[in-house]
Scaffold this motif. Structure first.
Motif, PDB file in Angstrom:
ATOM      1  N   GLY A  33       0.735  -1.502  -0.284  1.00  0.00           N
ATOM      2  CA  GLY A  33       0.050  -0.143   0.123  1.00  0.00           C
ATOM      3  C   GLY A  33       0.452   1.324  -0.028  1.00  0.00           C
ATOM      4  N   ALA A  34       2.286   1.550   0.949  1.00  0.00           N
ATOM      5  CA  ALA A  34       2.659   2.492   1.118  1.00  0.00           C
ATOM      6  C   ALA A  34       3.464   2.991  -0.702  1.00  0.00           C
ATOM      7  CB  ALA A  34       3.623   2.340   1.849  1.00  0.00           C
ATOM      8  N   THR A  35       3.673   1.679  -1.130  1.00  0.00           N
ATOM      9  CA  THR A  35       4.422   1.590  -1.922  1.00  0.00           C
ATOM     10  C   THR A  35       3.225   1.826  -3.295  1.00  0.00           C
ATOM     11  OG1 THR A  35       6.036  -0.199  -1.674  1.00  0.00           O
ATOM     12  CG2 THR A  35       6.061   0.216  -3.706  1.00  0.00           C
ATOM     13  N   LEU A  36       2.447   1.966  -3.442  1.00  0.00           N
ATOM     14  CA  LEU A  36       1.091   2.115  -3.978  1.00  0.00           C
ATOM     15  C   LEU A  36       1.440   3.089  -4.215  1.00  0.00           C
ATOM     16  CD1 LEU A  36      -0.902  -1.019  -4.466  1.00  0.00           C
ATOM     17  CD2 LEU A  36       0.450  -0.299  -6.601  1.00  0.00           C
ATOM     18  N   GLU A  37       1.403   4.035  -3.122  1.00  0.00           N
ATOM     19  CA  GLU A  37       0.760   5.357  -2.385  1.00  0.00           C
ATOM     20  C   GLU A  37       1.976   5.747  -3.026  1.00  0.00           C
ATOM     21  OE1 GLU A  37       0.454   8.796   0.838  1.00  0.00           O
ATOM     22  OE2 GLU A  37       0.075   6.825   1.576  1.00  0.00           O
ATOM     23  N   GLU A  38       3.797   6.056  -3.100  1.00  0.00           N
ATOM     24  CA  GLU A  38       4.724   6.731  -3.788  1.00  0.00           C
ATOM     25  C   GLU A  38       4.771   6.519  -5.464  1.00  0.00           C
ATOM     26  OE1 GLU A  38       8.273   8.518  -3.400  1.00  0.00           O
ATOM     27  OE2 GLU A  38       6.901   8.147  -2.146  1.00  0.00           O
ATOM     28  N   ALA A  39       3.798   5.724  -6.068  1.00  0.00           N
ATOM     29  CA  ALA A  39       3.769   5.675  -6.758  1.00  0.00           C
ATOM     30  C   ALA A  39       2.862   6.461  -7.869  1.00  0.00           C
ATOM     31  CB  ALA A  39       3.950   4.182  -7.677  1.00  0.00           C
TER      32      ALA A  39
ATOM     33  N   PHE B 171       1.486   4.975 -14.703  1.00  0.00           N
ATOM     34  CA  PHE B 171       1.916   4.240 -13.757  1.00  0.00           C
ATOM     35  C   PHE B 171       2.703   3.374 -13.810  1.00  0.00           C
ATOM     36  CE2 PHE B 171       0.598  -0.292 -11.621  1.00  0.00           C
ATOM     37  CZ  PHE B 171       0.611  -0.050 -10.106  1.00  0.00           C
ATOM     38  N   MET B 172       3.164   2.554 -14.410  1.00  0.00           N
ATOM     39  CA  MET B 172       4.037   1.263 -14.497  1.00  0.00           C
ATOM     40  C   MET B 172       5.713   1.678 -14.169  1.00  0.00           C
ATOM     41  SD  MET B 172       3.352  -1.362 -13.962  1.00  0.00           S
ATOM     42  CE  MET B 172       4.765  -2.734 -14.412  1.00  0.00           C
ATOM     43  N   GLU B 173       5.778   3.284 -15.308  1.00  0.00           N
ATOM     44  CA  GLU B 173       6.753   4.926 -15.025  1.00  0.00           C
ATOM     45  C   GLU B 173       7.155   4.493 -14.299  1.00  0.00           C
ATOM     46  OE1 GLU B 173       6.179   7.058 -18.159  1.00  0.00           O
ATOM     47  OE2 GLU B 173       6.262   5.909 -19.763  1.00  0.00           O
ATOM     48  N   ALA B 174       6.038   5.535 -13.125  1.00  0.00           N
ATOM     49  CA  ALA B 174       6.676   5.713 -11.912  1.00  0.00           C
ATOM     50  C   ALA B 174       6.804   4.734 -11.145  1.00  0.00           C
ATOM     51  CB  ALA B 174       4.951   6.799 -11.246  1.00  0.00           C
ATOM     52  N   LEU B 175       6.062   4.032 -10.816  1.00  0.00           N
ATOM     53  CA  LEU B 175       6.013   2.607  -9.961  1.00  0.00           C
ATOM     54  C   LEU B 175       8.133   1.978 -10.120  1.00  0.00           C
ATOM     55  CD1 LEU B 175       5.294  -0.006  -8.301  1.00  0.00           C
ATOM     56  CD2 LEU B 175       4.713  -1.003 -10.104  1.00  0.00           C
ATOM     57  N   GLY B 176       8.141   2.485 -11.509  1.00  0.00           N
ATOM     58  CA  GLY B 176       9.900   1.615 -11.986  1.00  0.00           C
ATOM     59  C   GLY B 176      10.652   2.425 -11.382  1.00  0.00           C
ATOM     60  N   ASP B 177      10.267   3.761 -10.216  1.00  0.00           N
ATOM     61  CA  ASP B 177      11.290   4.949 -10.136  1.00  0.00           C
ATOM     62  C   ASP B 177      11.200   4.772  -8.847  1.00  0.00           C
ATOM     63  OD1 ASP B 177      13.395   6.548 -11.748  1.00  0.00           O
ATOM     64  OD2 ASP B 177      12.342   8.312 -11.387  1.00  0.00           O
ATOM     65  N   ILE B 178      10.657   3.951  -8.308  1.00  0.00           N
ATOM     66  CA  ILE B 178      10.992   4.426  -6.795  1.00  0.00           C
ATOM     67  C   ILE B 178      12.057   3.745  -6.467  1.00  0.00           C
ATOM     68  CG2 ILE B 178      10.432   3.710  -4.545  1.00  0.00           C
ATOM     69  CD1 ILE B 178       7.207   3.489  -6.181  1.00  0.00           C
ATOM     70  N   SER B 179      13.160   4.504  -5.488  1.00  0.00           N
ATOM     71  CA  SER B 179      14.559   4.030  -4.686  1.00  0.00           C
ATOM     72  C   SER B 179      14.667   4.191  -3.050  1.00  0.00           C
ATOM     73  CB  SER B 179      15.780   4.894  -5.733  1.00  0.00           C
ATOM     74  OG  SER B 179      16.901   3.809  -5.264  1.00  0.00           O
ATOM     75  N   GLY B 180      14.972   3.776  -2.761  1.00  0.00           N
ATOM     76  CA  GLY B 180      15.441   3.576  -1.202  1.00  0.00           C
ATOM     77  C   GLY B 180      14.102   4.148  -0.271  1.00  0.00           C
TER      78      GLY B 180
END
Length: 417
Positions: A348-354, A366-375
Motif C-alpha cells: 500500500g505504501a509503495t503504491l501510494e508513492e507511485a 503508473f508502471m513508469e512511476a512504479l519503476g522509479d522508486i528507490s530507497g
C-alpha cells in the motif's frame, strides 16, 4: 516516505460479496473516461475520483491464511490513509476488489478475465502458479500485475515485459541467504532437501545450491520433491529422516503441509535444523500450531517487522499497523498471523508513492512511476532493507535478513548454530 502520522479515515467501507470498497459514499465506479489532469486518455479502473485495484488470491483452501493477509494489509493501509493525492493533482479514493482463486491457476485466470476491464491494476495476490496463469493475458491486454507476491524472477524482467513487477524477494535470494549462512559457519553439515515440484521450489533450491557451491563443509545427502496438490508429505519425511541429516532445507509453500512436516519429523524423533521460506515460517500461523521446538533451530528470512516479536512490542510502525488492521480489515483478518499481512501493508505504501508521481491517469504512466522508486523506507521494513524498483531483474524488495525462531518471534542472526 512514511504514512501520515495522523490517519484520515475513508468516508465509508462497503462490503459486496468478496469485494471491499474503500471509497467515499456516492463515488462512481472506476472505468475509462474522466481521468483528467494529464494528456493521456484515462485507462480503465480510474476516474477523477477513484482508482480500483484488483487482487486475485487464495481466500479459501489450504493457503487461505496467507491469502487473506494479502488483502488485509492493503485494505488496512488505504483505509487508514484515506484519499490519496496523485501526481496529476487529483485526489482519489482507493478501492480494493478481492477475488478468491483458492490457489487454483484456472480460477485466477477466470478472475482476471472477469475483472481486467474494470480494475486499473492487479496487485498483492499470492502465488507463482496463479499469477503465472494470467501473465500472458495481462501482457496482451496491457494490464499491470504490480507488486505481486511471487518470487519468480520472470515477473521482474522488464525487458521481457513492462507490465509486471514482483514485490517479495526472488526465491533464489532467499535460498542463497541460507546457503551462505551454512557455508560461512565452517561446520561440517549434512543437508536433506524437500521442495515443491514447481518454479517456487526450484528457485529456492537453485539459490541454495549456488551459495554452497565450493563449500567443502556442506553435503546434500538426499533430495525429494512433493506436489502442491499433495495432502501429505509423510512418506518424504520418513525417507529424509532416515538420512539423519543435520539440516532440512524445506522449500514448501503450503501451510498445512509445513505444519504436518514439522509434526512428522518430531514423530520420527528427527530433530534437524530447519530452513523455511519467508511465506511459510509464521510463528503464530505455523510454528506455534506445529509445536516447533526453538532449540532445534528454525531459520527463515525476512524484511518486515513481526508484530508477535517482543522486540517490536512498542514499535510505532507496528502499533499503527495493528490499529489499522483492527479497524479496517475484519472481513479478512485482524490478526497478522502471516507475514503477508505486513507485506501487503508495505505494498500500500509503495503504491501510494507511485500514485504520487503519476502525471497521467494511465496504466503506462503508473508502471513508469512504479519503476522509479528507490530507497523507500515503507512502514514495517527492517533496518537494512528498502523498496527499490529500479533494478531490472529484481523485485521491489531484494534484500533479506536471516532470522532464527525464539519461541515467540524471530531474532536476527549472523551465525548458524
Amino acid at each position: 516516505m512514511n504514512m501520515r502520522s495522523k490517519a484520515v479515515k475513508a468516508a465509508g467501507i462497503v462490503a459486496m460479496g468478496s469485494v471491499i470498497v474503500l471509497a467515499a459514499a456516492g463515488c462512481t465506479r472506476g472505468g475509462g473516461g474522466g481521468g483528467g489532469g494529464g494528456e493521456g486518455a484515462a485507462s480503465p479502473g480510474i476516474t477523477d475520483d477513484t482508482i480500483t485495484l484488483g487482487v486475485t488470491t487464495p481466500l479459501s483452501g489450504g493457503t487461505a491464511g496467507p491469502g487473506n493477509c494479502t488483502v488485509a494489509g492493503l485494505v488496512a493501509y488505504f483505509g487508514q490513509a484515506g484519499p490519496i493525492e496523485f501526481g496529476d493533482g487529483k485526489t482519489r479514493e482507493v478501492r480494493v476488489e478481492a477475488f478468491d482463486d483458492t490457489y487454483d491457476p484456472q480460477k485466477a485466470l477466470s478472475n482476471f478475465q472477469q475483472a481486467h476491464s474494470n480494475v486499473f491494476a492487479f496487485t498483492s495476490g499470492l502465488g507463482t502458479p496463479t499469477n503465472m496463469a494470467f501473465r500472458e493475458a495481462a501482457i496482451e491486454e496491457e494490464v499491470p500485475q504490480a507488486l505481486i507476491m511471487t518470487g519468480d524472477p520472470i515477473f521482474s524482467d522488464r525487458e521481457e515485459s513492462p507490465w509486471q513487477l514482483g514485490f517479495v524477494p526472488i526465491y533464489q535470494n532467499e535460498g542463497a541467504a541460507f546457503g551462505e549462512l551454512l557455508a560461512e559457519s565452517g561446520e561440517d553439515l549434512t543437508v536433506a532437501i524437500l521442495s515443491q515440484n514447481d518454479d517456487f521450489g526450484e528457485g529456492y533450491v537453485h539459490g541454495f545450491k549456488e551459495a554452497i557451491e565450493g563449500a567443502d563443509n556442506i553435503e546434500i545427502v538426499r533430495e525429494l520433491t512433493y506436489e502442491a496438490t499433495d495432502t501429505s508429505v509423510d512418506a518424504q519425511l520418513t525417507e529424509l529422516a532416515a538420512t539423519d541429516a543435520d539440516v532440512l532445507f524445506n522449500a514448501m509453500s503450503i501451510t498445512p503441509l509445513t505444519i504436518s512436516a514439522i509434526e512428522k519429523a518430531r514423530e520420527l524423533a528427527w530433530s534437524p535444523s530447519w530452513f523455511l521460506p519467508s511465506n511459510t515460517s509464521s510463528p503464530a500461523g505455523i510454528l506455534g500450531p506445529a509445536g516447533a521446538n526453538p532449540d532445534d533451530g528454525f531459520y527463515s528470512v525476512s524484511f518486515s517487522k513481526a508484530p508477535q516479536s517482543p522486540l517490536y512490542a512498542d514499535d510505532e510502525d507496528v502499533q499503527t499497523f495493528l490499529s489499522a488492521l483492527e479497524e479496517f480489515s475484519g472481513r479478512y483478518t485482524t490478526t497478522p498471523d502471516f507475514p503477508h499481512c505486513m507485506w501487503s501493508y508495505m505494498i500500500g505504501a509503495t503504491l501510494e508513492e507511485a500514485f504520487s508521481n503519476m502525471t497521467e491517469p494511465t496504466r503506462e504512466n503508473f508502471m513508469e512511476a512504479l519503476g522509479d522508486i528507490s530507497g523507500l523506507q515503507a512502514p514495517l521494513m527492517l533496518e537494512g532493507t528498502a523498496i527499490d524498483t529500479t533494478v531490472d531483474g529484481q523485485p521491489a524488495v531484494s534484500t533479506v535478513i536471516v532470522q532464527k525462531y525464539n519461541g515467540q518471534g524471530y531474532d536476527n542472526v549472523e551465525d548458524f548454530g
